[in-house]
Enzyme design. Structure first.
Site, PDB file in Angstrom:
ATOM      1  N   ASP A  67       0.816  -1.217   0.000  1.00 41.59           N
ATOM      2  CA  ASP A  67       0.000   0.000   0.000  1.00 41.59           C
ATOM      3  C   ASP A  67       0.851   1.269   0.000  1.00 41.59           C
ATOM      4  O   ASP A  67       2.075   1.209   0.189  1.00 41.59           O
ATOM      5  CB  ASP A  67      -0.971  -0.004   1.197  1.00 41.59           C
ATOM      6  CG  ASP A  67      -0.324  -0.503   2.484  1.00 41.59           C
ATOM      7  OD1 ASP A  67       0.923  -0.416   2.599  1.00 41.59           O
ATOM      8  OD2 ASP A  67      -1.055  -0.971   3.377  1.00 41.59           O
ATOM      9  N   ASP A 136      -7.765  -2.918  14.217  1.00 39.44           N
ATOM     10  CA  ASP A 136      -9.139  -3.218  13.798  1.00 39.44           C
ATOM     11  C   ASP A 136      -9.226  -4.461  12.907  1.00 39.44           C
ATOM     12  O   ASP A 136     -10.261  -4.735  12.314  1.00 39.44           O
ATOM     13  CB  ASP A 136      -9.752  -2.003  13.072  1.00 39.44           C
ATOM     14  CG  ASP A 136      -9.012  -1.664  11.765  1.00 39.44           C
ATOM     15  OD1 ASP A 136      -7.993  -2.310  11.453  1.00 39.44           O
ATOM     16  OD2 ASP A 136      -9.464  -0.736  11.053  1.00 39.44           O
ATOM     17  N   HIS A 138      -7.437  -4.977  10.147  1.00 40.77           N
ATOM     18  CA  HIS A 138      -7.161  -4.788   8.710  1.00 40.77           C
ATOM     19  C   HIS A 138      -5.870  -5.481   8.297  1.00 40.77           C
ATOM     20  O   HIS A 138      -4.967  -5.689   9.111  1.00 40.77           O
ATOM     21  CB  HIS A 138      -7.168  -3.307   8.319  1.00 40.77           C
ATOM     22  CG  HIS A 138      -6.016  -2.484   8.809  1.00 40.77           C
ATOM     23  ND1 HIS A 138      -6.129  -1.155   9.150  1.00 40.77           N
ATOM     24  CD2 HIS A 138      -4.701  -2.787   9.017  1.00 40.77           C
ATOM     25  CE1 HIS A 138      -4.958  -0.686   9.518  1.00 40.77           C
ATOM     26  NE2 HIS A 138      -4.079  -1.653   9.458  1.00 40.77           N
ATOM     27  N   GLU A 143      -9.796  -2.190   5.353  1.00 36.92           N
ATOM     28  CA  GLU A 143     -10.458  -1.928   6.630  1.00 36.92           C
ATOM     29  C   GLU A 143     -11.706  -2.807   6.769  1.00 36.92           C
ATOM     30  O   GLU A 143     -12.137  -3.422   5.783  1.00 36.92           O
ATOM     31  CB  GLU A 143     -10.850  -0.440   6.693  1.00 36.92           C
ATOM     32  CG  GLU A 143      -9.677   0.538   6.543  1.00 36.92           C
ATOM     33  CD  GLU A 143      -8.796   0.625   7.795  1.00 36.92           C
ATOM     34  OE1 GLU A 143      -8.797  -0.318   8.617  1.00 36.92           O
ATOM     35  OE2 GLU A 143      -8.085   1.634   7.949  1.00 36.92           O
TER      36      GLU A 143
HETATM   37  P1  PGA Z   1       1.918  -1.296  12.472  1.00 40.32           P
HETATM   38  O1  PGA Z   1       0.709  -1.436  11.448  1.00 40.32           O
HETATM   39  O2  PGA Z   1       2.933  -2.275  12.034  1.00 40.32           O
HETATM   40  O3  PGA Z   1       2.425   0.096  12.315  1.00 40.32           O
HETATM   41  O4  PGA Z   1       1.349  -1.589  13.813  1.00 40.32           O
HETATM   42  C1  PGA Z   1       0.294  -2.694  11.061  1.00 40.32           C
HETATM   43  C2  PGA Z   1      -0.812  -2.576  10.057  1.00 40.32           C
HETATM   44  O5  PGA Z   1      -1.552  -1.580  10.103  1.00 40.32           O
HETATM   45  O6  PGA Z   1      -0.944  -3.473   9.214  1.00 40.32           O
END
Ligand code: PGA
Length: 257
Positions: A67, A136, A138, A143
């Site tokens: 992404d 959450d 994702h 999401e």
């Molecule tokens: P993070 O994010 O590694 O910064 O906790 C993980 C994600 O959102 O997939």
């Protein structure tokens, strides 16, 4: 799902790095799907160490990132292209022309996303996808309520994700872009193998839902229960809400092969 629980993020990342290195050695032209954020940092550090100290070569590897924020240029310090260059690509021998990160400034987003999918396909598909997980549930920026069949497209970030990621934007939630280009869940599921990393208490609930909850787009990572080759590397804190913890440890202790 293989659920591997280790003492801390460093230990877990070292084990995950062994799987990545095995593929890179066995298939020098492999296609990697890569992730950003706080979670994969120790994995990249370990792979850089293996490159420098053990001669692990990425010279023929191709990669696609999951992404990128819409509106950020590649040289913006908060962009995922910048993150990848700084934490991984500039420290190994990969040919940067073979590293693709979605273009946050693409003029025609739908056309760009279609082309990204076409390029993954033309590369022969992703051999190994690295994933983190959002609080959450994702994966990528898919999401809750994302379609399990989705392909690369622009997504609107959840409020909780904006709060979680504000730390990369000087803790200013207003600076976090509202949109991101993200591989779809369908794109991720097409990968031949998936490694998901999760560390810390903030991920414990999402990890428990992913591994032991009912499959639902309310927690997108639950769909990984349907993938035939997923290894989940987590630390003690991220594992703290798993009901079948003893079983996962038992399986890892008595692994066949
Ligand atoms: P993070 O994010 O590694 O910064 O906790 C993980 C994600 O959102 O997939």
């Amino acid at each position: 799902m293989d659920i591997i629980i280790l003492k801390d993020a460093r230990e877990a990342s070292k084990e995950a790095a062994k799987l990545v290195a095995k593929l890179v050695v066995e298939k020098p032209h492999a296609v990697l799907g890569l992730a950003t954020g706080g979670t994969p940092l120790a994995l990249y550090e370990e792979l850089v160490r293996m490159h420098k100290e053990e001669g692990l070569s990425f010279s023929k590897i191709r990669s696609f990132n999951l992404d990128e924020y819409v509106g950020l240029s590649p040289d913006d310090p908060a962009s995922y292209r910048h993150f990848m260059d700084e934490n991984f690509f500039d420290k190994i021998d990969i040919d940067k022309r073979n590293t693709l990160v979605p273009d946050g400034l693409a003029k025609d987003m739908p056309a760009f996303c279609e082309e990204y999918e076409r390029r993954i396909k033309a590369a022969g598909g992703i051999d190994l996808q690295i994933l983190g997980i959002g609080s959450d549930g994702h994966i990528g920026f898919n999401e809750p309520a994302s379609s399990f069949n989705s392909r690369t497209r622009v997504k609107t970030l959840a409020k909780s994700t904006i709060l979680d990621n504000a730390r990369f934007f000087g803790n200013d939630v207003n600076k976090v872009p509202l949109h991101a280009i993200s591989m779809g869940i369908g794109t991720i599921l097409d990968s031949r193998k998936i490694i998901l990393l999760a560390f810390g208490k903030a991920k414990a609930e999402a990890v428990a839902s992913m591994a032991e909850g009912s499959v639902s787009s309310s927690c997108p990572a639950t769909i990984l229960q349907f993938h035939k080759s997923v290894s989940i590397f987590i630390d003690e804190e991220a594992a703290s809400l798993l009901k079948n913890r003893d079983f996962y440890d038992w399986v890892n202790k008595h692994k066949f092969c």
